[in-house]
Design a protein around this motif. Structure first.
Motif, short mmCIF file in Angstrom:
data_model
loop_
_atom_site.label_atom_id
_atom_site.label_comp_id
_atom_site.label_asym_id
_atom_site.label_seq_id
_atom_site.Cartn_x
_atom_site.Cartn_y
_atom_site.Cartn_z
N MET A 232 4.16 10.31 6.22
CA MET A 232 2.75 10.36 6.47
C MET A 232 2.44 10.53 8.13
O MET A 232 1.77 10.95 8.68
CB MET A 232 2.33 9.06 5.92
CG MET A 232 1.95 9.01 4.44
SD MET A 232 1.71 7.18 4.03
CE MET A 232 0.09 7.10 4.50
N PHE A 233 3.30 9.98 9.04
CA PHE A 233 3.51 9.88 10.34
C PHE A 233 3.78 11.26 10.69
O PHE A 233 3.44 11.70 11.56
CB PHE A 233 4.44 8.84 10.99
CG PHE A 233 3.92 7.47 11.15
CD1 PHE A 233 3.14 7.54 12.27
CD2 PHE A 233 4.12 6.35 10.28
CE1 PHE A 233 2.66 6.05 12.64
CE2 PHE A 233 3.49 5.11 10.47
CZ PHE A 233 2.92 4.99 11.59
N LEU A 239 -3.87 9.14 10.39
CA LEU A 239 -4.06 8.59 8.80
C LEU A 239 -2.94 7.91 8.57
O LEU A 239 -3.45 7.03 7.57
CB LEU A 239 -4.06 10.20 8.04
CG LEU A 239 -5.18 11.07 8.24
CD1 LEU A 239 -5.02 12.28 7.27
CD2 LEU A 239 -6.36 10.50 7.87
N ALA A 240 -1.95 7.96 9.07
CA ALA A 240 -0.83 7.03 8.81
C ALA A 240 -1.27 5.46 9.20
O ALA A 240 -0.89 4.49 8.45
CB ALA A 240 0.46 7.37 9.42
N ILE A 333 -9.67 1.39 -1.42
CA ILE A 333 -10.57 1.27 -0.27
C ILE A 333 -9.61 2.31 0.86
O ILE A 333 -10.25 3.03 1.42
CB ILE A 333 -10.68 -0.17 0.36
CG1 ILE A 333 -11.80 -0.63 -0.51
CG2 ILE A 333 -10.96 0.18 1.79
CD1 ILE A 333 -11.85 -2.06 -0.07
N ASN A 334 -8.48 2.27 0.80
CA ASN A 334 -7.48 2.68 1.71
C ASN A 334 -7.53 4.48 1.33
O ASN A 334 -7.60 5.18 2.02
CB ASN A 334 -6.05 2.31 1.49
CG ASN A 334 -4.99 3.15 2.30
OD1 ASN A 334 -4.90 2.99 3.41
ND2 ASN A 334 -4.36 4.19 1.70
N TYR A 335 -7.76 4.62 -0.02
CA TYR A 335 -7.76 6.00 -0.37
C TYR A 335 -9.03 6.78 -0.20
O TYR A 335 -9.13 7.82 0.48
CB TYR A 335 -7.78 6.21 -1.91
CG TYR A 335 -7.90 7.41 -2.50
CD1 TYR A 335 -7.13 8.34 -2.47
CD2 TYR A 335 -9.17 7.84 -3.22
CE1 TYR A 335 -7.16 9.73 -3.28
CE2 TYR A 335 -9.29 9.08 -3.84
CZ TYR A 335 -8.33 10.07 -3.89
OH TYR A 335 -8.32 11.17 -4.27
N SER A 363 -0.76 8.77 0.13
CA SER A 363 -1.40 7.61 0.27
C SER A 363 -1.50 6.73 -1.07
O SER A 363 -1.34 5.64 -1.33
CB SER A 363 -3.03 7.74 0.67
OG SER A 363 -3.68 8.72 -0.29
N ARG A 364 -1.59 7.52 -2.22
CA ARG A 364 -1.43 7.37 -3.52
C ARG A 364 -0.01 6.72 -3.91
O ARG A 364 0.20 5.44 -4.36
CB ARG A 364 -1.58 8.21 -4.61
CG ARG A 364 -2.90 8.43 -4.94
CD ARG A 364 -3.93 7.19 -5.29
NE ARG A 364 -5.24 7.37 -5.71
CZ ARG A 364 -6.06 6.27 -6.03
NH1 ARG A 364 -5.64 5.17 -5.89
NH2 ARG A 364 -7.28 6.55 -6.70
#
Length: 660
Positions: A232-233, A239-240, A333-335, A363-364
């Motif tokens: 992710m980073f 986004l991370a 919420i994060n999604y 993210s999932r």
């Protein structure tokens, strides 16, 4: 001893030890389990320490898990590249051949279509070319190969983890079994049998299931979190950081809910032990429960304990069950945040659609292991609660160890001497004080006296079920405290009124008296104990299978089987504790004759209430309040007109029924 004597001596012993905590009103059997429990963290570390001998397998599991997780994490990124190839082909087909991507982007900017220009600038477009299905197929094959190999690694990892965990639980069961062998008799006096069984079976099973269902999954989830966070980073630090917002919220929820659930899991397994103890006691004594009309009382106790178990189990599962929906809410919420911000980043040309697609998958993947770890907290807390109960048993005070260099009699003749023996359950409450007696080899010593006088305690001291608090007991001049317990007890045969049989054939139950006994020796012992006469009437004879309750044979026949077992053992010392009380008068006469043969040349201690069974004893000891008040032969004691004469008169002259 008789049932009434056993109950009275147990009550007297309990009184000397002090009151035990009771699990509920109306409890009339057993006591409550130990209430003290260890800290959750300490118990958890001790559970993990069980895996220390499996370090090699655990290392292999971690390595395979790392490979599997790494490959699974790489998959979405490569799959996102396939999405970019498809989109690039779709847009490339719409652009005339010979036009460069830079020209198209510049033209869009001149027209004021900045967002479309930013979107196309992030793609690798070949004008005039459609979708490169060969390239897309190659990427998909790579993704398939990666996921297949990751799955294989996961399967091997699960197999190795299962082997390591089952070995650990196997060692735990073995440690508990060995521990039980080292515990003193006083431990089992203070613990209901069902409670001990619950710790050995239910709690250890729960520990095994907890390790099986959580440990491997937790390792995989933690590695997944690290791997996904890295990717992710790599794709977008912005986004991370948004995705990381869910971590402190998740930790806070799991910690708060878990703290409330842990006491309920402890209560759940303690109540389970109490309920099992009650069920075991009521089942083993169901005949007495019916005889005395205590069914309703037993049912009320069961209902009470069952309600407590329901309440604690419901609270534990409900509270811990709140974790997963809370975590799913945080993850959703994060999604949404990632999807919205990711869409804006694509529109600005900072990210490709394939990268955003991969990031949404990540993210999932990021929220899923967090949810899994949090939702497994109920299993972990339940397992640790069971572990505390098992560790309490493992940490219980053991009996004094045998000497490193045990002594043994030069010649085993069977001379037993009590020299100024003192014994007490509690330091300030003496039971036996300054007791001395000598049993000559081959003599029969009968012990009589009122209930609670210490008759059975005397035998327990000889067997070293309890240790003397003063003086000593010798066997052929050797202090029994300096002998090996197994060697000492191997020379002593016991026949109790409370018969003990195990599930198996009659021949196997008799052969339990001596390892390696042949069928001929078993039959010979059975004939001596008058077992052969009724075994011959059974359809399968000596191969007739009975269960641990002795179903299929009468109480007297069960007693005869235990006597045959003692015949087969051929011990140097015999202990007969009301050994003929469960047989009829005719059988008693036959057993007395057989016992006379069995006692020939052996030292025998006979605990009896029916004085007719001990008239021929060489020495009769009359005990009261832990002391020998009279000693002599049957005729001598009758002539003395003391306590023995009064007991004898109560049984025969006045024909008064014996009252324990």
């Amino acid at each position: 001893m008789s049932d009434s004597e056993q109950a009275s001596e147990a009550a007297a012993a309990a009184k000397r030890r002090g009151p035990a905590p009771m699990p509920g009103p109306g409890r009339f059997m057993g006591g409550a389990p130990v209430e003290k429990s260890m800290h959750f963290k300490a118990s958890g570390k001790r559970v993990l320490a069980l895996l220390r001998p499996e370090r090699a397998l655990i290392a292999a599991v971690l390595a395979l898990a790392a490979v599997s997780v790494t490959l699974s994490v790489i998959g979405p990124k490569i799959l996102g590249h396939a999405t970019d190839l498809i989109l690039a082909g779709v847009f490339g087909r719409q652009i005339p051949a010979g036009t460069s991507q830079a020209q198209v982007v510049a033209g869009l900017r001149e027209k004021g279509e900045t967002k479309q220009a930013d979107l196309l600038s992030a793609m690798n477009i070949h004008p005039g070319h459609g979708i490169d299905f060969h390239a897309v197929g190659t990427v998909l094959l790579w993704v398939l190969a990666i996921y297949v190999f990751a799955g294989i690694c996961g399967i091997v990892q699960a197999r190795l983890a299962n082997r390591a965990l089952q070995r650990a639980v196997n060692r735990l069961r073995r440690d508990v079994e060995e521990k039980i062998g080292r515990l003193p008799l006083s431990y089992f006096d203070q613990q209901p049998r069902g409670e001990v069984l619950s710790r050995v079976t239910n709690d250890i099973d729960n520990i095994g299931q907890t390790l099986q269902q959580t440990l491997s999954q937790i390792v995989t989830s933690l590695l997944t979190i690290v791997g996904v966070l890295t990717m992710m980073f790599y794709i977008s630090w912005l986004l991370a950081l948004i995705a990381l917002i869910s971590v402190p919220a998740s930790v806070f929820v799991a910690a708060r809910v878990g703290k409330r659930a842990q006491p309920q899991f402890v209560a759940q397994w303690k109540t389970t032990g109490r309920l099992n103890a009650h069920i075991e006691e009521m089942y083993s004594g169901h005949a007495l429960v019916k005889v005395f009309g205590r069914q309703e009382e037993s049912a009320e106790i069961f209902k009470e304990q069952n309600e407590k178990l329901y309440a604690s189990s419901f609270k534990a599962q409900f509270i811990s069950g709140l974790i997963q929906p809370c975590m799913m809410f945080i993850g959703n919420i994060n999604y949404v945040l990632v999807a919205v911000v990711g869409g804006l980043r694509v529109a600005s040309g900072a990210l490709s659609i394939g990268d955003v697609q991969a990031f949404i998958q990540y993210s999932r993947q990021f929220s899923q292991p967090l949810t899994q770890v949090a939702s497994m907290s109920n299993l972990v807390q339940s397992g640790v609660a069971s572990a505390e109960r098992v560790f309490e048993l493992l940490d219980a005070e053991e009996q004094a160890p045998d000497p490193v260099e045990p002594l043994r009699p030069t010649e085993l003749r069977g001379e037993v001497a009590f020299e100024n023996v003192a014994f007490r359950y509690q330091a300030d409450k003496p039971l036996i004080e300054d007791l001395s007696l000598t049993a000559e080899p081959g003599h029969t010593v009968a012990i009589v006296g009122p209930t609670g006088a210490g008759k059975t305690t005397l035998v327990n001291l000889l067997m070293r079920f309890y240790e003397v608090t003063g003086g000593r007991i010798t066997l052929d001049g050797v202090d029994v405290a300096r002998m090996d317990r197994e060697e000492l007890r191997a020379n002593i045969g016991m026949v109790l009124q409370d018969t003990w049989l195990f599930g198996g054939t009659i021949a196997e139950n008799i052969a339990y008296g001596r390892a390696g006994a042949t069928r001929e020796e078993v039959v010979e012992a059975a004939k001596a104990a008058h077992v052969d006469r009724f075994v011959r009437t059974l359809p399968d004879g000596y191969d007739t299978v009975i269960d641990d309750e002795g179903t299929g044979v009468s109480a007297g026949e069960k007693q005869l089987i235990t006597i045959a077992r003692a015949f087969l053992a051929e011990p140097s010392i015999l202990v007969l504790d009301e050994a003929t009380s469960s047989v009829d008068t005719r059988t008693e006469v036959l057993i007395q004759r057989a016992m006379a043969t069995l006692r020939s040349g052996r030292t025998a201690f006979v605990i009896a209430h029916r004085l007719s069974t001990i008239r021929d004893a060489d020495t009769i000891l009359v005990m009261e309040n832990g002391a020998i008040v009279e000693q002599g032969s049957h005729s001598e004691l009758l002539a003395a007109g003391g306590a023995y004469a009064r007991l004898y008169a109560a049984q025969f002259s006045q024909a008064v029924a014996e009252v324990d």
